[in-house]
Design a protein around this motif. Sequence first.
Motif, PDB file in Angstrom:
ATOM      1  N   THR A  44      43.350  30.076  37.249  1.00 23.55           N
ATOM      2  CA  THR A  44      42.003  29.906  37.812  1.00 23.55           C
ATOM      3  C   THR A  44      41.456  31.231  38.327  1.00 23.55           C
ATOM      4  OG1 THR A  44      42.598  27.659  38.489  1.00 23.55           O
ATOM      5  CG2 THR A  44      40.615  28.599  39.462  1.00 23.55           C
ATOM      6  N   GLY A  45      42.327  32.074  38.878  1.00 21.23           N
ATOM      7  CA  GLY A  45      41.899  33.382  39.356  1.00 21.23           C
ATOM      8  C   GLY A  45      41.397  34.270  38.235  1.00 21.23           C
ATOM      9  N   VAL A  46      42.152  34.299  37.133  1.00 20.93           N
ATOM     10  CA  VAL A  46      41.732  35.090  35.965  1.00 20.93           C
ATOM     11  C   VAL A  46      40.404  34.575  35.426  1.00 20.93           C
ATOM     12  CG1 VAL A  46      42.290  35.706  33.584  1.00 20.93           C
ATOM     13  CG2 VAL A  46      44.077  35.737  35.323  1.00 20.93           C
ATOM     14  N   ALA A  47      40.308  33.261  35.277  1.00 20.85           N
ATOM     15  CA  ALA A  47      39.084  32.652  34.753  1.00 20.85           C
ATOM     16  C   ALA A  47      37.898  32.929  35.675  1.00 20.85           C
ATOM     17  CB  ALA A  47      39.267  31.152  34.568  1.00 20.85           C
ATOM     18  N   SER A  48      38.125  32.900  36.981  1.00 15.75           N
ATOM     19  CA  SER A  48      37.045  33.159  37.944  1.00 15.75           C
ATOM     20  C   SER A  48      36.538  34.595  37.834  1.00 15.75           C
ATOM     21  CB  SER A  48      37.543  32.889  39.368  1.00 15.75           C
ATOM     22  OG  SER A  48      37.893  31.531  39.543  1.00 15.75           O
ATOM     23  N   ALA A  49      37.462  35.527  37.641  1.00  7.76           N
ATOM     24  CA  ALA A  49      37.059  36.926  37.477  1.00  7.76           C
ATOM     25  C   ALA A  49      36.193  37.095  36.230  1.00  7.76           C
ATOM     26  CB  ALA A  49      38.290  37.822  37.394  1.00  7.76           C
ATOM     27  N   ASN A  50      36.567  36.402  35.162  1.00 10.09           N
ATOM     28  CA  ASN A  50      35.771  36.481  33.940  1.00 10.09           C
ATOM     29  C   ASN A  50      34.407  35.816  34.112  1.00 10.09           C
ATOM     30  OD1 ASN A  50      37.399  37.982  32.189  1.00 10.09           O
ATOM     31  ND2 ASN A  50      38.669  36.211  31.719  1.00 10.09           N
ATOM     32  N   VAL A  51      34.344  34.763  34.924  1.00 10.03           N
ATOM     33  CA  VAL A  51      33.051  34.141  35.229  1.00 10.03           C
ATOM     34  C   VAL A  51      32.156  35.137  35.951  1.00 10.03           C
ATOM     35  CG1 VAL A  51      31.899  32.397  36.649  1.00 10.03           C
ATOM     36  CG2 VAL A  51      33.878  31.758  35.262  1.00 10.03           C
ATOM     37  N   LEU A  56      27.493  38.699  35.720  1.00  7.11           N
ATOM     38  CA  LEU A  56      26.950  40.051  35.896  1.00  7.11           C
ATOM     39  C   LEU A  56      26.313  40.540  34.598  1.00  7.11           C
ATOM     40  CD1 LEU A  56      29.754  41.809  37.990  1.00  7.11           C
ATOM     41  CD2 LEU A  56      27.478  41.132  38.772  1.00  7.11           C
ATOM     42  N   SER A  57      27.004  40.287  33.494  1.00  8.30           N
ATOM     43  CA  SER A  57      26.475  40.712  32.193  1.00  8.30           C
ATOM     44  C   SER A  57      25.217  39.928  31.836  1.00  8.30           C
ATOM     45  CB  SER A  57      27.537  40.508  31.104  1.00  8.30           C
ATOM     46  OG  SER A  57      28.697  41.252  31.383  1.00  8.30           O
ATOM     47  N   ALA A  58      25.254  38.613  32.085  1.00  9.26           N
ATOM     48  CA  ALA A  58      24.124  37.758  31.716  1.00  9.26           C
ATOM     49  C   ALA A  58      22.872  38.096  32.509  1.00  9.26           C
ATOM     50  CB  ALA A  58      24.491  36.291  31.925  1.00  9.26           C
ATOM     51  N   THR A  59      23.044  38.525  33.747  1.00 15.31           N
ATOM     52  CA  THR A  59      21.885  38.833  34.590  1.00 15.31           C
ATOM     53  C   THR A  59      21.463  40.295  34.499  1.00 15.31           C
ATOM     54  OG1 THR A  59      23.344  39.205  36.487  1.00 15.31           O
ATOM     55  CG2 THR A  59      22.416  37.004  36.227  1.00 15.31           C
ATOM     56  N   GLY A  60      22.204  41.073  33.734  1.00 14.11           N
ATOM     57  CA  GLY A  60      21.827  42.470  33.562  1.00 14.11           C
ATOM     58  C   GLY A  60      22.413  43.402  34.598  1.00 14.11           C
ATOM     59  N   ALA A 123      39.803  43.903  38.065  1.00 16.68           N
ATOM     60  CA  ALA A 123      39.998  45.348  38.099  1.00 16.68           C
ATOM     61  C   ALA A 123      40.086  45.953  36.698  1.00 16.68           C
ATOM     62  CB  ALA A 123      41.273  45.687  38.878  1.00 16.68           C
ATOM     63  N   ASN A 124      39.868  45.144  35.686  1.00 15.11           N
ATOM     64  CA  ASN A 124      39.912  45.623  34.311  1.00 15.11           C
ATOM     65  C   ASN A 124      38.490  45.839  33.799  1.00 15.11           C
ATOM     66  OD1 ASN A 124      40.371  46.200  31.647  1.00 15.11           O
ATOM     67  ND2 ASN A 124      41.302  44.247  31.128  1.00 15.11           N
ATOM     68  N   PRO A 125      38.001  47.076  33.754  1.00 19.19           N
ATOM     69  CA  PRO A 125      36.621  47.330  33.332  1.00 19.19           C
ATOM     70  C   PRO A 125      36.347  46.967  31.886  1.00 19.19           C
ATOM     71  CG  PRO A 125      37.825  49.388  33.492  1.00 19.19           C
ATOM     72  CD  PRO A 125      38.719  48.322  34.070  1.00 19.19           C
ATOM     73  N   LYS A 126      37.406  46.823  31.083  1.00 20.43           N
ATOM     74  CA  LYS A 126      37.189  46.452  29.686  1.00 20.43           C
ATOM     75  C   LYS A 126      36.608  45.050  29.577  1.00 20.43           C
ATOM     76  CE  LYS A 126      40.328  49.450  27.139  1.00 20.43           C
ATOM     77  NZ  LYS A 126      41.411  49.532  26.129  1.00 20.43           N
ATOM     78  N   ALA A 127      36.944  44.182  30.543  1.00 16.21           N
ATOM     79  CA  ALA A 127      36.367  42.838  30.539  1.00 16.21           C
ATOM     80  C   ALA A 127      34.865  42.920  30.752  1.00 16.21           C
ATOM     81  CB  ALA A 127      37.018  41.991  31.634  1.00 16.21           C
ATOM     82  N   LEU A 128      34.444  43.803  31.645  1.00 20.11           N
ATOM     83  CA  LEU A 128      33.015  44.005  31.900  1.00 20.11           C
ATOM     84  C   LEU A 128      32.316  44.531  30.655  1.00 20.11           C
ATOM     85  CD1 LEU A 128      30.606  44.198  33.894  1.00 20.11           C
ATOM     86  CD2 LEU A 128      31.416  46.474  34.484  1.00 20.11           C
ATOM     87  N   LEU A 129      32.924  45.530  30.022  1.00 20.95           N
ATOM     88  CA  LEU A 129      32.332  46.117  28.827  1.00 20.95           C
ATOM     89  C   LEU A 129      32.295  45.119  27.671  1.00 20.95           C
ATOM     90  CD1 LEU A 129      34.007  49.650  28.935  1.00 20.95           C
ATOM     91  CD2 LEU A 129      31.634  49.088  29.456  1.00 20.95           C
ATOM     92  N   TYR A 130      33.317  44.263  27.616  1.00 23.81           N
ATOM     93  CA  TYR A 130      33.382  43.269  26.542  1.00 23.81           C
ATOM     94  C   TYR A 130      32.187  42.330  26.602  1.00 23.81           C
ATOM     95  CZ  TYR A 130      34.846  39.108  23.996  1.00 23.81           C
ATOM     96  OH  TYR A 130      34.889  38.024  23.157  1.00 23.81           O
TER      97      TYR A 130
END
Length: 209
Positions: A44-51, A56-60, A123-130
């Motif tokens: 749930t923690g991993v999934a929450s971070a991805n949410v 953040l990505s969806a709102t720009g 803490a993984n910026p690649k998830a943000l970039l993805y």
Amino acid sequence: MDIHAYLIFLTTTTIVCMSPGPAVITIASQGARHGAKKALFGVTGVASANVVYFLLSATGIASLLVASNLVFSIIKWVGVAYLVYLGLNALFSKSGGLRINKSTSSNTKGVALFSQGFIVELANPKALLYFLALLPQFIDVEKPILLQLFIMGASCLVVDLLSYTMYAYIGQKLSSGSVKASIVNLINKSAGGFLLFAGIKMAAVSSNV
């Protein structure tokens, strides 16, 4: 977004989630030490971070974070430090990366497992970039955008929960005794090496990717 585009999006997301990474190692370790049921807190923690990253990505906002070298660097180096810590712990501690001693499982609170999963993924910026790179590719501007984002966001959440839950059960299987100690030790060392490698690769990630 038509069904063809959605299936491509879903397939891509599933492959990324199923690929071994820091979060996978973390959840498998939790499953091995605490059992799959308790490791669901980490899932749930991993999934929450991805949410968080998806929103953040969806709102720009993600674009602003990536554009800010300071904020991006903070996120990146926190992630690097944490992965290096986990990797060294896996390599040199007696228990290793995939801990199979369950004697302390009852003393570990779910919030601690949730926090570990959340921090590793956030803490993984690649998830943000993805998400930043992926979402615009599948949005049809001629159709309701919010509905498309909701469908993609819900799909990502379901894929995250299912894939990481699977790894939690894999970790639990490793601790069942059906796997030889030498194999578990090899997995421990491999996990530690991978986490260190992931930390080094993360250090090289640039916001210009």
